[in-house]
Write a protein that holds these residues in place. Structure first.
Motif, PDB file in Angstrom:
ATOM      1  N   SER A  50      42.235  31.307  56.194  1.00 57.46           N
ATOM      2  CA  SER A  50      42.176  29.846  56.269  1.00 57.46           C
ATOM      3  C   SER A  50      42.842  29.204  55.056  1.00 57.46           C
ATOM      4  O   SER A  50      42.670  29.646  53.917  1.00 57.46           O
ATOM      5  CB  SER A  50      40.708  29.400  56.337  1.00 57.46           C
ATOM      6  N   GLU A  51      43.556  28.122  55.308  1.00 54.75           N
ATOM      7  CA  GLU A  51      44.202  27.356  54.228  1.00 54.75           C
ATOM      8  C   GLU A  51      43.157  26.810  53.253  1.00 54.75           C
ATOM      9  O   GLU A  51      43.397  26.726  52.045  1.00 54.75           O
ATOM     10  CB  GLU A  51      45.024  26.229  54.856  1.00 54.75           C
ATOM     11  N   TRP A  52      41.994  26.446  53.762  1.00 52.08           N
ATOM     12  CA  TRP A  52      40.922  25.913  52.901  1.00 52.08           C
ATOM     13  C   TRP A  52      40.461  26.971  51.886  1.00 52.08           C
ATOM     14  O   TRP A  52      40.071  26.640  50.770  1.00 52.08           O
ATOM     15  CB  TRP A  52      39.756  25.464  53.765  1.00 52.08           C
ATOM     16  N   LEU A  53      40.565  28.225  52.276  1.00 48.74           N
ATOM     17  CA  LEU A  53      40.187  29.323  51.394  1.00 48.74           C
ATOM     18  C   LEU A  53      41.310  29.665  50.421  1.00 48.74           C
ATOM     19  O   LEU A  53      41.090  29.800  49.210  1.00 48.74           O
ATOM     20  CB  LEU A  53      39.817  30.537  52.246  1.00 48.74           C
ATOM     21  N   THR A  54      42.519  29.788  50.934  1.00 44.22           N
ATOM     22  CA  THR A  54      43.633  30.249  50.082  1.00 44.22           C
ATOM     23  C   THR A  54      44.033  29.218  49.035  1.00 44.22           C
ATOM     24  O   THR A  54      44.547  29.583  47.972  1.00 44.22           O
ATOM     25  CB  THR A  54      44.858  30.611  50.928  1.00 44.22           C
ATOM     26  N   THR A  55      43.820  27.940  49.325  1.00 47.83           N
ATOM     27  CA  THR A  55      44.230  26.906  48.363  1.00 47.83           C
ATOM     28  C   THR A  55      43.167  26.621  47.309  1.00 47.83           C
ATOM     29  O   THR A  55      43.392  25.786  46.417  1.00 47.83           O
ATOM     30  CB  THR A  55      44.584  25.588  49.084  1.00 47.83           C
ATOM     31  N   HIS A  56      42.023  27.297  47.403  1.00 45.47           N
ATOM     32  CA  HIS A  56      40.959  27.069  46.424  1.00 45.47           C
ATOM     33  C   HIS A  56      40.462  28.366  45.797  1.00 45.47           C
ATOM     34  O   HIS A  56      39.297  28.484  45.406  1.00 45.47           O
ATOM     35  CB  HIS A  56      39.788  26.320  47.078  1.00 45.47           C
ATOM     36  N   THR A  57      41.352  29.329  45.669  1.00 42.49           N
ATOM     37  CA  THR A  57      40.944  30.609  45.074  1.00 42.49           C
ATOM     38  C   THR A  57      40.580  30.462  43.601  1.00 42.49           C
ATOM     39  O   THR A  57      39.874  31.308  43.050  1.00 42.49           O
ATOM     40  CB  THR A  57      42.061  31.660  45.204  1.00 42.49           C
ATOM     41  N   GLY A  58      41.033  29.378  42.976  1.00 38.50           N
ATOM     42  CA  GLY A  58      40.671  29.138  41.588  1.00 38.50           C
ATOM     43  C   GLY A  58      39.182  28.921  41.379  1.00 38.50           C
ATOM     44  O   GLY A  58      38.681  29.033  40.251  1.00 38.50           O
ATOM     45  N   LEU A  59      38.469  28.632  42.450  1.00 34.16           N
ATOM     46  CA  LEU A  59      37.016  28.436  42.370  1.00 34.16           C
ATOM     47  C   LEU A  59      36.251  29.741  42.550  1.00 34.16           C
ATOM     48  O   LEU A  59      35.025  29.754  42.453  1.00 34.16           O
ATOM     49  CB  LEU A  59      36.564  27.436  43.434  1.00 34.16           C
ATOM     50  N   LEU A  60      36.988  30.830  42.824  1.00 35.99           N
ATOM     51  CA  LEU A  60      36.347  32.096  43.160  1.00 35.99           C
ATOM     52  C   LEU A  60      36.542  33.125  42.047  1.00 35.99           C
ATOM     53  O   LEU A  60      37.659  33.319  41.562  1.00 35.99           O
ATOM     54  CB  LEU A  60      36.918  32.632  44.471  1.00 35.99           C
ATOM     55  N   SER A  61      35.447  33.794  41.680  1.00 39.82           N
ATOM     56  CA  SER A  61      35.506  34.789  40.609  1.00 39.82           C
ATOM     57  C   SER A  61      36.007  36.144  41.085  1.00 39.82           C
ATOM     58  O   SER A  61      36.511  36.938  40.296  1.00 39.82           O
ATOM     59  CB  SER A  61      34.108  34.964  40.003  1.00 39.82           C
ATOM     60  N   GLY A  62      35.837  36.424  42.380  1.00 37.47           N
ATOM     61  CA  GLY A  62      36.188  37.745  42.895  1.00 37.47           C
ATOM     62  C   GLY A  62      35.168  38.811  42.551  1.00 37.47           C
ATOM     63  O   GLY A  62      35.413  40.000  42.773  1.00 37.47           O
ATOM     64  N   GLU A  63      34.017  38.414  42.055  1.00 36.19           N
ATOM     65  CA  GLU A  63      32.978  39.360  41.651  1.00 36.19           C
ATOM     66  C   GLU A  63      31.728  39.176  42.506  1.00 36.19           C
ATOM     67  O   GLU A  63      31.337  38.062  42.823  1.00 36.19           O
ATOM     68  CB  GLU A  63      32.613  39.161  40.175  1.00 36.19           C
ATOM     69  N   GLY A  64      31.101  40.288  42.868  1.00 38.15           N
ATOM     70  CA  GLY A  64      29.855  40.233  43.615  1.00 38.15           C
ATOM     71  C   GLY A  64      30.040  40.446  45.103  1.00 38.15           C
ATOM     72  O   GLY A  64      31.063  40.951  45.564  1.00 38.15           O
ATOM     73  N   LYS A  65      29.029  40.018  45.859  1.00 39.47           N
ATOM     74  CA  LYS A  65      29.000  40.244  47.305  1.00 39.47           C
ATOM     75  C   LYS A  65      29.321  38.968  48.062  1.00 39.47           C
ATOM     76  O   LYS A  65      28.891  37.877  47.687  1.00 39.47           O
ATOM     77  CB  LYS A  65      27.612  40.758  47.725  1.00 39.47           C
TER      78      LYS A  65
END
Length: 211
Positions: A50-65
């Motif tokens: 989703s574009e809503w997800l890919t354009t806001h990856t800066g809000l995501l740490s990539g850590e955890g579940k």
């Protein structure tokens, strides 16, 4: 009096059993419907997240579940896994989940697929750092999502709004009312929000953090 109580209990348990079998029957019908949809050879599989997800990856740490609810063929699950999350990809359709595993293999990431109908089960409390829910609405899940997110966890939610009824044959119960997501997750910190109504699309998108 004792006979009355016994008769009442028999009636009560008959009702409980009938409701249970109705829920199971509806669950199987839903599963059959979605398996048929995803098995259709004429259907074009959507692999891009989703574009809503890919354009806001800066809000995501990539850590955890992470949990992807009604994940379908896993496009958003696979993207979250590529960021580093340990992803549970949940859907009622085994056919869709099989395709999600295939996509994960193509992208060389690992996801855990779970075939589940959340009408008849609950999410674990305080379990996930990220919850994704796209193009799916079950209002009974709002509280489940609140409970399953850890403090500080992030929710991405996007689905159709009442304005979409102008462009589709959807039933009203399948779409969000205006500002409904904001009300449903009141008390969360709203990081991003939008409502779009541009023929033929109409949807609401929310990113919020559990405090």
């Amino acid at each position: 009096l004792m006979q009355f109580v016994i008769d009442f209990l028999y009636i009560y348990y008959d009702i409980i059993n009938e409701n249970y079998y109705q829920e199971v029957y509806m669950s199987l019908k839903d599963k059959e419907k979605w398996d048929t949809k995803y098995s259709n050879s004429d259907r074009i599989s959507v692999k891009s997240p989703s574009e809503w997800l890919t354009t806001h990856t800066g809000l995501l740490s990539g850590e955890g579940k992470a949990l992807d609810i009604a994940a379908g063929e896993g496009r958003n699950s696979v993207f979250a896994a590529s960021l580093g999350y340990e992803v549970v990809c949940m859907d009622i359709s085994d056919v869709a989940l099989s395709q999600a595993n295939r996509l994960a293999n193509e992208k060389n990431v690992k996801i855990t697929t779970v075939s589940d109908d959340l009408d008849n089960s609950s999410l674990p409390e305080n379990e996930y750092d990220l919850v994704l829910c796209f193009n799916f609405l079950d209002r009974n899940l709002f509280q489940e999502i609140r409970n399953t997110l850890k403090t500080g966890g992030i929710l991405f939610y996007e689905t159709f709004t009442v304005d979409y009824l102008k462009y589709s044959s959807f039933k009203r119960q399948w779409v969000l009312e205006q500002n409904e997501l904001l009300k449903a997750f009141e008390g969360f910190r709203v990081l991003r929000y939008r409502e779009v109504d541009e023929n033929p699309e109409a949807f609401a998108s929310l990113i919020a953090q559990k405090l």
